[in-house]
Scaffold this active site. Structure first.
Site, PDB file in Angstrom:
ATOM      1  N   ALA A 197       0.740  -1.355   0.235  1.00 27.63           N
ATOM      2  CA  ALA A 197      -0.028   0.055  -0.003  1.00 27.63           C
ATOM      3  C   ALA A 197       1.064   1.209  -0.034  1.00 27.63           C
ATOM      4  O   ALA A 197       0.453   2.276  -0.497  1.00 27.63           O
ATOM      5  CB  ALA A 197      -0.992  -0.074   1.242  1.00 27.63           C
ATOM      6  N   GLU A 198       2.160   1.247   0.685  1.00 27.16           N
ATOM      7  CA  GLU A 198       2.921   2.321   0.671  1.00 27.16           C
ATOM      8  C   GLU A 198       3.710   2.626  -0.310  1.00 27.16           C
ATOM      9  O   GLU A 198       3.623   3.972  -0.979  1.00 27.16           O
ATOM     10  CB  GLU A 198       3.680   2.127   1.881  1.00 27.16           C
ATOM     11  CG  GLU A 198       3.065   2.381   3.231  1.00 27.16           C
ATOM     12  CD  GLU A 198       2.727   3.802   3.602  1.00 27.16           C
ATOM     13  OE1 GLU A 198       3.094   4.805   3.060  1.00 27.16           O
ATOM     14  OE2 GLU A 198       1.737   3.710   4.700  1.00 27.16           O
ATOM     15  N   SER A 199       4.201   1.738  -0.942  1.00 22.58           N
ATOM     16  CA  SER A 199       5.400   1.984  -2.065  1.00 22.58           C
ATOM     17  C   SER A 199       5.113   1.070  -3.422  1.00 22.58           C
ATOM     18  O   SER A 199       5.872   1.445  -4.013  1.00 22.58           O
ATOM     19  CB  SER A 199       6.888   1.946  -1.582  1.00 22.58           C
ATOM     20  OG  SER A 199       7.150   0.586  -1.137  1.00 22.58           O
ATOM     21  N   TYR A 284      -6.680   3.157   1.738  1.00 25.33           N
ATOM     22  CA  TYR A 284      -5.426   2.657   2.275  1.00 25.33           C
ATOM     23  C   TYR A 284      -6.071   1.493   3.268  1.00 25.33           C
ATOM     24  O   TYR A 284      -5.290   0.635   3.058  1.00 25.33           O
ATOM     25  CB  TYR A 284      -4.554   3.812   2.734  1.00 25.33           C
ATOM     26  CG  TYR A 284      -3.415   3.066   3.541  1.00 25.33           C
ATOM     27  CD1 TYR A 284      -2.070   3.239   2.727  1.00 25.33           C
ATOM     28  CD2 TYR A 284      -3.112   2.662   4.765  1.00 25.33           C
ATOM     29  CE1 TYR A 284      -0.955   2.793   3.214  1.00 25.33           C
ATOM     30  CE2 TYR A 284      -2.004   2.199   5.286  1.00 25.33           C
ATOM     31  CZ  TYR A 284      -0.917   2.370   4.586  1.00 25.33           C
ATOM     32  OH  TYR A 284       0.368   1.972   5.090  1.00 25.33           O
TER      33      TYR A 284
END
Length: 319
Positions: A197-199, A284
């Site tokens: 989800a972040e990168s 997210y």
């Protein structure tokens, strides 16, 4: 001239003697009225909570008829029948406890049993209740429901083996996460869900807010968890795992809140009392939960004090 106390003692003794005789006669009558049955058949019927079988079997154990005398077992059998609403068993219990017949004498408990029988119109219980004193306010232990069984333990956390890497780079990161995550008591799958989800597994990713690396650590977060090189894969993963470990303790294992806080900050989650209403954060959380698939995660309560809003949040079991 007899004192009032002496007169009362004599009256109580006479009543108890009368009730003793009545108790014995009722037991004899019950035995005579019962069809000849073996102890084994009584035991079988008692297992089905047949109150007559329970009470008859209790009488056998109370008096040692056909079985070894066992007042405590008799008491428990009477209790089962009494709990099922049998007035005669309730009376028998009151008589046993009031007389200390094979069990500890307890007038208040005896009065409780006798009042149960008396409320059903049992004449002898009404008479004996007058001499037993006030009943206990507490339900006798043998009439209480057993405590519910503890919930089954949750299934073990996924070790990350279910995660499907899309390329060799992701496979390398997943292997590293599976090695490091247990050292922080964090599920590898949760960490991998956060990385996705972040990168999206880009170790050089940098956000407009200057979040850096695989787990998108802000400079303040890197400093907080002693990450000197945020674009170094191992250092970044360690820092992200340390932050997840802290968030799990702060939000007491509530994974949606942990994911929301990783994205928007723990203070924001506290301020809103849950997942903030930001579309980005809600999306997210959904993406993390789709991969991780569990609302709770074990946590180490010694890592951090819980959120001051913790009463409003559900908690997972602590380690």
């Amino acid at each position: 001239m007899r004192s009032r106390h002496t007169t009362l003692v004599v009256a109580i003794a006479a009543a108890l003697a009368s009730m003793t005789s009545a108790h014995a006669q009722s037991q004899i009558g019950a035995s005579a009225a019962s069809p000849p049955a073996t102890i084994a058949s009584l035991e079988d019927n008692a297992e089905k909570v047949d109150v007559v079988a329970l009470r008859t079997l209790a009488t056998h154990y109370e008096n040692g008829e056909g079985v070894a005398k066992d007042p405590l077992h008799a008491y428990m059998l009477y209790c089962k029948a009494a709990k099922a609403g049998d007035a005669e068993a309730q009376y028998d219990l009151g008589w046993m406890v009031l007389n200390g017949r094979g069990v500890a004498r307890n007038d208040a408990e005896a009065a409780y049993f006798l009042s149960m029988a008396a409320s059903q119109g049992h004449a002898q219980a009404k008479t004996l209740l007058a001499y037993a004193g006030p009943p206990s306010d507490a339900l006798p232990e043998c009439l209480r429901d057993p405590p519910p069984p503890p919930p089954p333990p949750p299934p073990p956390l996924d070790d990350g083996s279910s995660f499907v890497a899309r390329n060799a780079g992701e496979a390398h990161v997943a292997k590293l996460v599976r090695e490091l995550a247990p050292k922080f008591d964090v599920s590898p799958l949760l960490a991998l869900a956060v990385i996705r989800a972040e990168s999206n597994f880009d170790p050089r990713a940098t956000s407009p807010k200057n979040a850096q690396g695989l787990m998108q650590l802000l400079p303040a977060t890197s400093q907080r968890f002693k990450v000197r090189k945020p674009y170094d894969i191992a250092q970044n993963v360690r820092g992200g795992l340390a932050y997840l470990q802290w968030l799990l303790a702060y939000f007491e294992g509530n994974v949606p809140l942990v994911a929301a806080a990783y994205n928007a900050g723990e203070k924001t989650v506290d301020r809103y009392g849950g997942v903030p209403p930001y579309p980005e954060t809600r999306d997210y959380v959904k993406r993390v939960m789709k991969i991780f698939g569990r609302d709770s995660h074990p946590y180490d309560a010694g890592i951090a004090e819980p959120s001051p809003q913790s009463a409003r949040f559900g908690a997972a079991p602590a380690k």
